[in-house]
Scaffold this motif. Structure first.
Motif, PDB file in Angstrom:
ATOM      1  N   ASP A  26      38.836  28.385  43.087  1.00 21.70           N
ATOM      2  CA  ASP A  26      39.415  29.281  41.999  1.00 21.70           C
ATOM      3  C   ASP A  26      40.271  30.700  42.252  1.00 21.70           C
ATOM      4  OD1 ASP A  26      38.077  27.531  40.091  1.00 21.70           O
ATOM      5  OD2 ASP A  26      36.829  28.754  39.531  1.00 21.70           O
ATOM      6  N   LEU A  27      38.874  30.931  43.466  1.00 20.07           N
ATOM      7  CA  LEU A  27      39.667  32.435  44.311  1.00 20.07           C
ATOM      8  C   LEU A  27      40.972  32.496  44.393  1.00 20.07           C
ATOM      9  CD1 LEU A  27      39.173  35.038  44.800  1.00 20.07           C
ATOM     10  CD2 LEU A  27      37.975  34.373  47.003  1.00 20.07           C
ATOM     11  N   LEU A  28      41.249  30.703  45.654  1.00 25.76           N
ATOM     12  CA  LEU A  28      42.531  30.935  45.943  1.00 25.76           C
ATOM     13  C   LEU A  28      43.520  30.545  44.992  1.00 25.76           C
ATOM     14  CD1 LEU A  28      41.440  27.946  48.590  1.00 25.76           C
ATOM     15  CD2 LEU A  28      42.733  30.266  49.046  1.00 25.76           C
ATOM     16  N   GLU A  29      43.203  30.004  43.472  1.00 26.89           N
ATOM     17  CA  GLU A  29      44.608  29.613  42.378  1.00 26.89           C
ATOM     18  C   GLU A  29      44.831  30.811  42.189  1.00 26.89           C
ATOM     19  OE1 GLU A  29      43.558  25.114  41.442  1.00 26.89           O
ATOM     20  OE2 GLU A  29      42.192  27.314  40.443  1.00 26.89           O
ATOM     21  N   ALA A  30      43.295  32.117  41.829  1.00 27.80           N
ATOM     22  CA  ALA A  30      43.873  33.432  41.253  1.00 27.80           C
ATOM     23  C   ALA A  30      44.688  33.807  42.152  1.00 27.80           C
ATOM     24  CB  ALA A  30      42.089  33.804  41.230  1.00 27.80           C
ATOM     25  N   ILE A  31      43.903  34.173  43.190  1.00 33.69           N
ATOM     26  CA  ILE A  31      45.010  34.951  44.908  1.00 33.69           C
ATOM     27  C   ILE A  31      46.767  34.776  44.401  1.00 33.69           C
ATOM     28  CG2 ILE A  31      45.025  35.522  47.411  1.00 33.69           C
ATOM     29  CD1 ILE A  31      42.686  35.186  47.436  1.00 33.69           C
ATOM     30  N   ALA A  39      43.026  41.674  42.865  1.00 36.67           N
ATOM     31  CA  ALA A  39      42.978  40.719  41.533  1.00 36.67           C
ATOM     32  C   ALA A  39      42.303  40.021  40.967  1.00 36.67           C
ATOM     33  CB  ALA A  39      44.716  41.413  41.192  1.00 36.67           C
ATOM     34  N   ALA A  40      42.584  38.848  42.395  1.00 40.67           N
ATOM     35  CA  ALA A  40      41.998  38.130  41.481  1.00 40.67           C
ATOM     36  C   ALA A  40      40.654  37.862  41.456  1.00 40.67           C
ATOM     37  CB  ALA A  40      41.991  37.063  43.173  1.00 40.67           C
ATOM     38  N   GLY A  41      39.334  38.902  42.619  1.00 41.63           N
ATOM     39  CA  GLY A  41      38.676  39.510  41.825  1.00 41.63           C
ATOM     40  C   GLY A  41      37.692  39.498  40.857  1.00 41.63           C
ATOM     41  N   ARG A  42      39.008  40.672  40.533  1.00 49.14           N
ATOM     42  CA  ARG A  42      38.483  41.303  39.088  1.00 49.14           C
ATOM     43  C   ARG A  42      38.556  40.302  38.384  1.00 49.14           C
ATOM     44  NH1 ARG A  42      41.525  45.224  40.796  1.00 49.14           N
ATOM     45  NH2 ARG A  42      42.849  44.895  40.660  1.00 49.14           N
ATOM     46  N   SER A  43      39.790  39.118  38.406  1.00 45.14           N
ATOM     47  CA  SER A  43      39.454  37.795  36.786  1.00 45.14           C
ATOM     48  C   SER A  43      38.810  37.365  37.136  1.00 45.14           C
ATOM     49  CB  SER A  43      40.744  37.987  37.278  1.00 45.14           C
ATOM     50  OG  SER A  43      40.906  36.678  38.385  1.00 45.14           O
ATOM     51  N   MET A  44      37.953  37.650  38.563  1.00 37.96           N
ATOM     52  CA  MET A  44      37.156  35.843  38.078  1.00 37.96           C
ATOM     53  C   MET A  44      35.373  37.219  38.156  1.00 37.96           C
ATOM     54  SD  MET A  44      37.948  33.966  41.266  1.00 37.96           S
ATOM     55  CE  MET A  44      36.507  32.674  41.313  1.00 37.96           C
ATOM     56  N   GLY A  45      36.017  38.661  37.877  1.00 38.32           N
ATOM     57  CA  GLY A  45      34.671  39.116  37.669  1.00 38.32           C
ATOM     58  C   GLY A  45      33.517  39.639  39.327  1.00 38.32           C
ATOM     59  N   SER A  47      33.589  41.247  42.916  1.00 37.71           N
ATOM     60  CA  SER A  47      33.653  42.633  43.270  1.00 37.71           C
ATOM     61  C   SER A  47      34.293  42.260  44.817  1.00 37.71           C
ATOM     62  CB  SER A  47      32.748  43.725  44.214  1.00 37.71           C
ATOM     63  OG  SER A  47      32.293  42.706  45.528  1.00 37.71           O
ATOM     64  N   TYR A  48      35.470  43.144  45.151  1.00 36.28           N
ATOM     65  CA  TYR A  48      36.689  43.120  46.227  1.00 36.28           C
ATOM     66  C   TYR A  48      36.198  42.825  47.326  1.00 36.28           C
ATOM     67  CZ  TYR A  48      39.927  44.299  50.075  1.00 36.28           C
ATOM     68  OH  TYR A  48      40.793  44.445  51.093  1.00 36.28           O
ATOM     69  N   LYS A  49      35.149  43.672  47.409  1.00 36.57           N
ATOM     70  CA  LYS A  49      33.416  43.224  49.149  1.00 36.57           C
ATOM     71  C   LYS A  49      33.811  41.484  48.561  1.00 36.57           C
ATOM     72  CE  LYS A  49      29.913  44.410  51.971  1.00 36.57           C
ATOM     73  NZ  LYS A  49      28.214  44.788  52.099  1.00 36.57           N
ATOM     74  N   ARG A  50      33.029  41.053  47.891  1.00 38.89           N
ATOM     75  CA  ARG A  50      33.056  39.984  47.633  1.00 38.89           C
ATOM     76  C   ARG A  50      34.092  38.593  47.709  1.00 38.89           C
ATOM     77  NH1 ARG A  50      29.891  35.706  49.162  1.00 38.89           N
ATOM     78  NH2 ARG A  50      28.936  34.461  48.176  1.00 38.89           N
ATOM     79  N   ALA A  51      35.085  38.639  47.030  1.00 39.16           N
ATOM     80  CA  ALA A  51      36.302  38.373  47.338  1.00 39.16           C
ATOM     81  C   ALA A  51      37.061  38.351  48.258  1.00 39.16           C
ATOM     82  CB  ALA A  51      37.182  38.996  46.304  1.00 39.16           C
ATOM     83  N   TRP A  52      37.045  39.149  49.354  1.00 38.78           N
ATOM     84  CA  TRP A  52      36.926  39.512  50.659  1.00 38.78           C
ATOM     85  C   TRP A  52      36.850  38.929  52.010  1.00 38.78           C
ATOM     86  CZ3 TRP A  52      36.270  40.782  55.487  1.00 38.78           C
ATOM     87  CH2 TRP A  52      37.430  41.266  56.689  1.00 38.78           C
TER      88      TRP A  52
END
Length: 116
Positions: A26-31, A39-45, A47-52
Protein backbone atom coordinates in the motif's frame (compact mmCIF):
# COMPACT_ATOMS: atom_id res chain seq x y z
CA UNK A 1 -27.92 -11.08 8.79
CA UNK A 2 -25.00 -11.73 6.45
CA UNK A 3 -22.13 -13.89 7.62
CA UNK A 4 -18.77 -12.23 8.23
CA UNK A 5 -16.36 -12.67 5.35
CA UNK A 6 -12.96 -14.12 6.13
CA UNK A 7 -10.18 -12.44 4.21
CA UNK A 8 -6.61 -13.31 3.36
CA UNK A 9 -3.74 -10.93 4.09
CA UNK A 10 -0.32 -11.90 2.86
CA UNK A 11 3.05 -11.27 4.33
CA UNK A 12 5.79 -12.65 2.11
CA UNK A 13 8.98 -13.41 3.99
CA UNK A 14 11.75 -12.30 1.66
CA UNK A 15 14.53 -13.47 3.97
CA UNK A 16 15.19 -13.72 7.69
CA UNK A 17 15.07 -9.93 8.14
CA UNK A 18 12.76 -8.57 5.42
CA UNK A 19 9.13 -9.05 4.50
CA UNK A 20 6.63 -7.61 2.05
CA UNK A 21 3.04 -7.36 3.17
CA UNK A 22 -0.09 -5.37 2.46
CA UNK A 23 1.12 -2.29 4.36
CA UNK A 24 4.34 -1.98 2.39
CA UNK A 25 2.53 -2.70 -0.88
CA UNK A 26 0.00 0.00 0.00
CA UNK A 27 2.85 2.39 0.82
CA UNK A 28 4.51 1.75 -2.54
CA UNK A 29 1.22 2.42 -4.32
CA UNK A 30 0.68 5.59 -2.27
CA UNK A 31 4.19 6.82 -3.13
CA UNK A 32 3.44 6.21 -6.81
CA UNK A 33 0.15 8.12 -6.49
CA UNK A 34 1.43 11.07 -4.43
CA UNK A 35 5.05 11.40 -5.53
CA UNK A 36 6.10 11.78 -1.90
CA UNK A 37 7.00 9.52 1.01
CA UNK A 38 5.59 12.10 3.44
CA UNK A 39 2.27 12.43 1.56
CA UNK A 40 2.03 8.67 1.15
CA UNK A 41 2.55 8.19 4.88
CA UNK A 42 -0.04 10.85 5.74
CA UNK A 43 -2.57 9.23 3.41
CA UNK A 44 -2.09 6.01 5.38
CA UNK A 45 -2.16 7.66 8.81
CA UNK A 46 1.51 7.09 9.59
CA UNK A 47 4.31 9.42 10.51
CA UNK A 48 6.93 10.50 8.00
CA UNK A 49 9.54 8.70 10.10
CA UNK A 50 7.65 5.39 9.90
CA UNK A 51 6.98 5.79 6.17
CA UNK A 52 10.65 6.58 5.57
CA UNK A 53 11.75 3.54 7.64
CA UNK A 54 9.48 1.25 5.61
CA UNK A 55 10.68 2.81 2.34
CA UNK A 56 14.30 2.35 3.39
CA UNK A 57 13.63 -1.28 4.37
CA UNK A 58 12.03 -1.91 0.98
CA UNK A 59 15.01 -0.41 -0.83
CA UNK A 60 17.42 -2.56 1.19
CA UNK A 61 15.38 -5.73 0.63
CA UNK A 62 15.90 -5.94 -3.11
CA UNK A 63 18.93 -5.95 -5.41
CA UNK A 64 17.80 -2.64 -6.94
CA UNK A 65 15.98 0.23 -5.21
CA UNK A 66 12.19 0.28 -5.41
CA UNK A 67 11.89 3.97 -4.55
CA UNK A 68 13.92 6.83 -6.02
CA UNK A 69 14.15 10.30 -4.51
CA UNK A 70 14.41 13.21 -6.94
CA UNK A 71 16.34 16.12 -5.48
CA UNK A 72 15.77 19.84 -5.73
CA UNK A 73 13.71 21.71 -8.23
CA UNK A 74 11.56 24.80 -7.80
CA UNK A 75 9.08 22.99 -5.55
CA UNK A 76 11.53 20.60 -3.92
CA UNK A 77 12.15 17.00 -4.78
CA UNK A 78 9.79 14.14 -5.11
CA UNK A 79 9.74 10.40 -4.90
CA UNK A 80 8.88 7.86 -7.56
CA UNK A 81 8.82 4.11 -7.90
CA UNK A 82 11.56 2.66 -10.02
CA UNK A 83 10.76 0.07 -12.70
CA UNK A 84 11.76 -2.55 -10.11
CA UNK A 85 9.38 -1.00 -7.59
CA UNK A 86 6.54 -1.20 -10.09
CA UNK A 87 7.38 -4.86 -10.81
CA UNK A 88 7.45 -5.71 -7.10
CA UNK A 89 4.02 -4.15 -6.48
CA UNK A 90 2.57 -5.91 -9.55
CA UNK A 91 4.02 -9.27 -8.48
CA UNK A 92 2.76 -8.89 -4.90
CA UNK A 93 -0.75 -7.96 -6.07
CA UNK A 94 -0.75 -10.87 -8.56
CA UNK A 95 0.21 -13.32 -5.79
CA UNK A 96 -2.49 -11.85 -3.57
CA UNK A 97 -5.16 -12.10 -6.29
CA UNK A 98 -4.22 -15.67 -7.30
CA UNK A 99 -4.18 -16.88 -3.70
CA UNK A 100 -7.61 -15.39 -3.02
CA UNK A 101 -9.00 -17.11 -6.11
CA UNK A 102 -7.36 -20.41 -5.18
CA UNK A 103 -8.80 -20.26 -1.66
CA UNK A 104 -12.28 -18.93 -2.51
CA UNK A 105 -14.12 -22.21 -1.80
CA UNK A 106 -12.42 -22.67 1.57
CA UNK A 107 -13.14 -19.07 2.51
CA UNK A 108 -16.83 -19.62 1.73
CA UNK A 109 -16.84 -22.72 3.96
CA UNK A 110 -15.25 -20.79 6.81
CA UNK A 111 -17.67 -17.91 6.30
CA UNK A 112 -20.66 -20.22 6.70
CA UNK A 113 -19.15 -21.66 9.91
CA UNK A 114 -18.58 -18.31 11.62
CA UNK A 115 -20.92 -17.01 14.29
CA UNK A 116 -23.22 -14.15 13.32
Amino acid sequence: MAHPSPALRFRLLLDAEHALGPGKADLLEAIAATGSIAAAGRSMGMSYKRAWQLADDLNRSFAEPLIAANKGGEHGGGTTLTATGEKVVRAYRDIERKAKLACAAELRVLSRLLAD
